[in-house]
Design an enzyme around this catalytic site. Sequence first.
Site, PDB file in Angstrom:
ATOM      1  N   LYS A 110       0.847  -1.200   0.000  1.00 21.83           N
ATOM      2  CA  LYS A 110       0.000   0.000   0.000  1.00 21.83           C
ATOM      3  C   LYS A 110       0.879   1.247   0.000  1.00 21.83           C
ATOM      4  O   LYS A 110       1.894   1.298   0.697  1.00 21.83           O
ATOM      5  CB  LYS A 110      -0.892  -0.042   1.243  1.00 21.83           C
ATOM      6  CG  LYS A 110      -1.954   1.057   1.326  1.00 21.83           C
ATOM      7  CD  LYS A 110      -2.789   0.882   2.611  1.00 21.83           C
ATOM      8  CE  LYS A 110      -3.881   1.917   2.741  1.00 21.83           C
ATOM      9  NZ  LYS A 110      -4.672   1.750   3.977  1.00 21.83           N
ATOM     10  N   SER A 115      -9.706   1.648   3.212  1.00 22.06           N
ATOM     11  CA  SER A 115      -8.853   2.426   2.328  1.00 22.06           C
ATOM     12  C   SER A 115      -7.821   1.591   1.564  1.00 22.06           C
ATOM     13  O   SER A 115      -7.255   2.084   0.581  1.00 22.06           O
ATOM     14  CB  SER A 115      -8.110   3.484   3.139  1.00 22.06           C
ATOM     15  OG  SER A 115      -7.213   2.869   4.050  1.00 22.06           O
ATOM     16  N   SER A 134      -9.783  -0.606   7.391  1.00 25.52           N
ATOM     17  CA  SER A 134      -9.203  -0.403   6.053  1.00 25.52           C
ATOM     18  C   SER A 134      -8.522  -1.613   5.443  1.00 25.52           C
ATOM     19  O   SER A 134      -8.147  -1.575   4.269  1.00 25.52           O
ATOM     20  CB  SER A 134      -8.215   0.769   6.081  1.00 25.52           C
ATOM     21  OG  SER A 134      -8.918   1.984   6.135  1.00 25.52           O
TER      22      SER A 134
END
Lengths: 491, 475, 99
Positions: free
Chosen positions: A82, A157, A181
């Site tokens: 990420k 997210s 997330s």
Amino acid sequence: MTDINTLTVSRAARMLQGGECSSEELVSSLVRLIQERDGQIGAYLHLDEAGALEQARAIDRARAKGNVDPSNLLAGVPIAVKDILNVKGQPCTCASRILRGYVSPYDATDVARLRECGVVLLGRTNMDEFGMGSSTENSAFQVTHNPHSLDRVSGGSSGGSAAAVAADMAIAALGSDTGGSIRQPASFCGCVGMKPSYGRVSRFGLTAFASSLDQVGPITKNVEDAALLLEAISGRDEMDSTSLDLEPPCREGALRRDLKGIRLGLPKEYFVKGMNPEVEAAVKSAASLCSAAGAEIVEVSLPHTEYAIAAYYIIATAEASANLARFDGVRYGFRSDRAEDVLDMYENTRAEGFGPEVKRRIILGTYVLSSGYYEAYYLAAQKARTLIRSDFEKAFKECYALLAPVAPTAAYKIGEKCDDPLEMYLGDALTVPASLAGICGMSIPCGQTTDDLPIGLQILGPAFREENILRVGYAFEEVLERAGKSEGRGV
Amino acid sequence: MKYIASIGLEVHVQLKTDSKMFCSCRTSFGDKPNANICPVCLGYPGTMPTMNEKAICYTVMTGLMTGSSISNYSKFDRKSYFYPDMPKNYQISQYDMPLCVGGSVEIESDAGARSVALCRIHLEEDVAKNLHFANHSGVDFNRAGTPLMEVVTEPDMVSPDEALAFLLALKQILQYVGASDCNLEEGNLRCDVNCSVRPEGTETLGTKSEIKNLNTFKGVHDALAYEIVRQVEALQNGERIVQDTRRWDVDAGATFQMRSKEAAHDYRYFPEPDLMPVVLLQEQIDTWKKGLPELPGARRKRFVAQYGLPEYDARVLAGDREVADLFEQAASFNTDYKSVSNWIMTELLRHLSETGKTVASLPLTPKALADLVALVGGGKVTSTSAKEILGELMAHGGDPATIMQARGLVQVNDSDELSMFVNEAVADNPKSVEDYRKGKKAAIQFLVGQVMKQSRGKANPQIVAQLVRERIDAH
Amino acid sequence: MMDVAGEKNIDVAYVAHLARLRLSEEETAVFQKQLEGIVGYVNKVREIDTTGVEPTAHGRSVQNVFREDMAREGLTTEEVLRNAPAQRDGLFVVPKIVE
């Protein structure tokens, strides 16, 4: 030969060790697929093809010389990260314009630990800006589409990481979870996503959203892979004062396909009004399958659940308002051209650099900390947090783990919830309590909607008992597979 | 109407640690700009603070010296405001649970001895340094993150002299603890002062103004002296004092109102989530307490009792920890305590003040000093020669007896050898001889001095005096 | 309900200035409305009886996590200035600061 993109970490490890494929072939194959498919999905912000190939070749050479420890299953396995974690020599945008031009001079501890295992870092995945969002629509650069249905969100997210794994564009990925997330996008994309207990994994190098809640964790194709990655990244880090000195969860102990005699709780507050009936049915049927496999299912109550969203949005935004103050155009990243004086530089840089959701949360967080409101909001939220944690502690006195939905719905349409931030926040109701309590949680696929959208089952365990949720998840995978076969359809 | 001033100080002390408060960067002064920095002290994304144990220890030690109560539970907080010298745009500081609470510092000024009450002592991180040019400013982050201990007094002082006395007393304590070099040129001590005046006979404090960033003791004194006059004059002219923040302009000799950094001072404090609380058990505090040096006042009293030194000597020696240590170590080799004290107080302290050096930086050992004093006491060397030897010891070190031999400074006690010089002196100075005979006994000192000069300081002055008297009386 | 912070009292312009965010009039109006809604919702935490409840700062709290006072090499000046939006003579350059 199996399509090597679809491999799990453990199967890739076996193939790499047996010489059936090389890490370079694996990386090349993934890069080809990313180039083919990611235009439609938008999982990656930055693909490091040259760097990944170089790392893969280095591992292949080391393996040829017999320099790779056979117990190291991660060597040569390509993993996506990420874009919120710092990787030395790479940009780390956090999907924000404000970090334009920033090149990290250091490795996040988790990244360094993976590097030590010989993991190949494939590229950086899309996310909601600074982790603020539940759909990956809040990226400054692109929306990540759900590989199961391109007009739907991937969740967030960590939507880029989940979509990359779901679309076989990475063998596994790292995400980060502040209020859901990892778990929620894993649920929307049909992956396994684990949020470790707070303090299990180092946060050093993870760009902070809410420091008392953030944790890094794996997004994988199955539970065994989650256990493998967790083992590699967990443990005390002297650079993170909040990381704890604990033995990593025991993989052998956790990965037993056995639920006999285990008591699992269903928190009644998690089956809320307005929940999609298919989601509720899938989770209840998962509980029945566990029961059939020998687990005892009991209903439990977590009475302070209803305060979780309020407490979470106070604590997370307050901490974020301070954490994001450093993005000011002085030392790195973007600076507005309209910077006549210092105040202009700050206000214009931040106005042009941050997206609307980030601004909204900074303003909320600044407001709740501003003069006179600290006790009414932040302190009250921290007290609510104590009550939420003790709800869990009581439940875990009786139960080995809890089973719950991850989100009230499966993946929704892109653009569907953009207008009302509060409605979006309420969608996090089932994931934020575990974050506030600092306990561990995992999302694992448990069925599909009639539209063939994945539904996730959330398994929650006591703080630092990751082996509990790994064991339940691992056993459930098999139970579900057997049930699927008897129904005549694969999962 | 007469007015009474109330003065409070906030003293920021840079602690003498090797590494910064929350990261492992060096704390050295005077390096090239932006040389001692890392992702943590630059506030890079993803970085986190880690607590320097030494800084905690120094703060607690200082608190023990000032009789503060050491908090069993303390924590760090974030203080938010935007400024280019702040890497994170929040400073990690301590808000409501500082490491030390209360306490006091003994001061002495012309108004007599008294104690100044402390409010608290807490720990925070220093900010970077802004440099200003014609069209832009530049930031050097070397200083950012240096451990900064803040000592906050109650508004307890009434004059600039008392404020100065407080700073000197605090400096003494800090040097005793070893917590800071207290080097003002390097910005080790920086003060914010607040000051108000009120009519004599009233209780309620007047409206205060704060003067920021004073980095010399003289600056503190002069700024306060100016500010008190300014406020009193304002009140006498019937004006109201407005609470404000001011800066001291040395050249103008006046304070000026500053443009406020953060209009509302809305610092949005909240507990630093990246750090765990500091929980000091009595056991830990006791261990530190045992390692605590004796306070200057206590040591002064002990020097009088144990070594029989006059009060004046004891005060001078105990005033500086290194000097006091040197005295005690030398006294363990030589029981002529008063002589040891005399040599330190005259020659050694003069040397230090002339050269600006510290005791620690001298190659002189306590044993060498004690031996030198013994050589003088045993009549092996004259005071004049001993001063030369001490000069050598302070410059290059060594053994006093060896230096004495090598330089031929052994005292001449032999009457035959000295008679030559005496005869010469008497022959060359008939006027002095005449004066002496007429009963002017002091004239003998001049003649002795002449002999000393001729012998290049090596002659034993008592024997010379005896010989001079005998020589004159014999004729 | 306490009446410390009626959600209508939010001064978005003041808060945005504290946070150094320049907002257009339209943005201020939109945020004003949204924040009133959100703050109205998070006021829920003030409904709970938290008498005698200690605040929780972290999921799990330990204490006295110290680092030994030992200096280590950091980054070179060149490395960090490479990331600077503006720099000159080894310094990070900002608009002239007026004190």
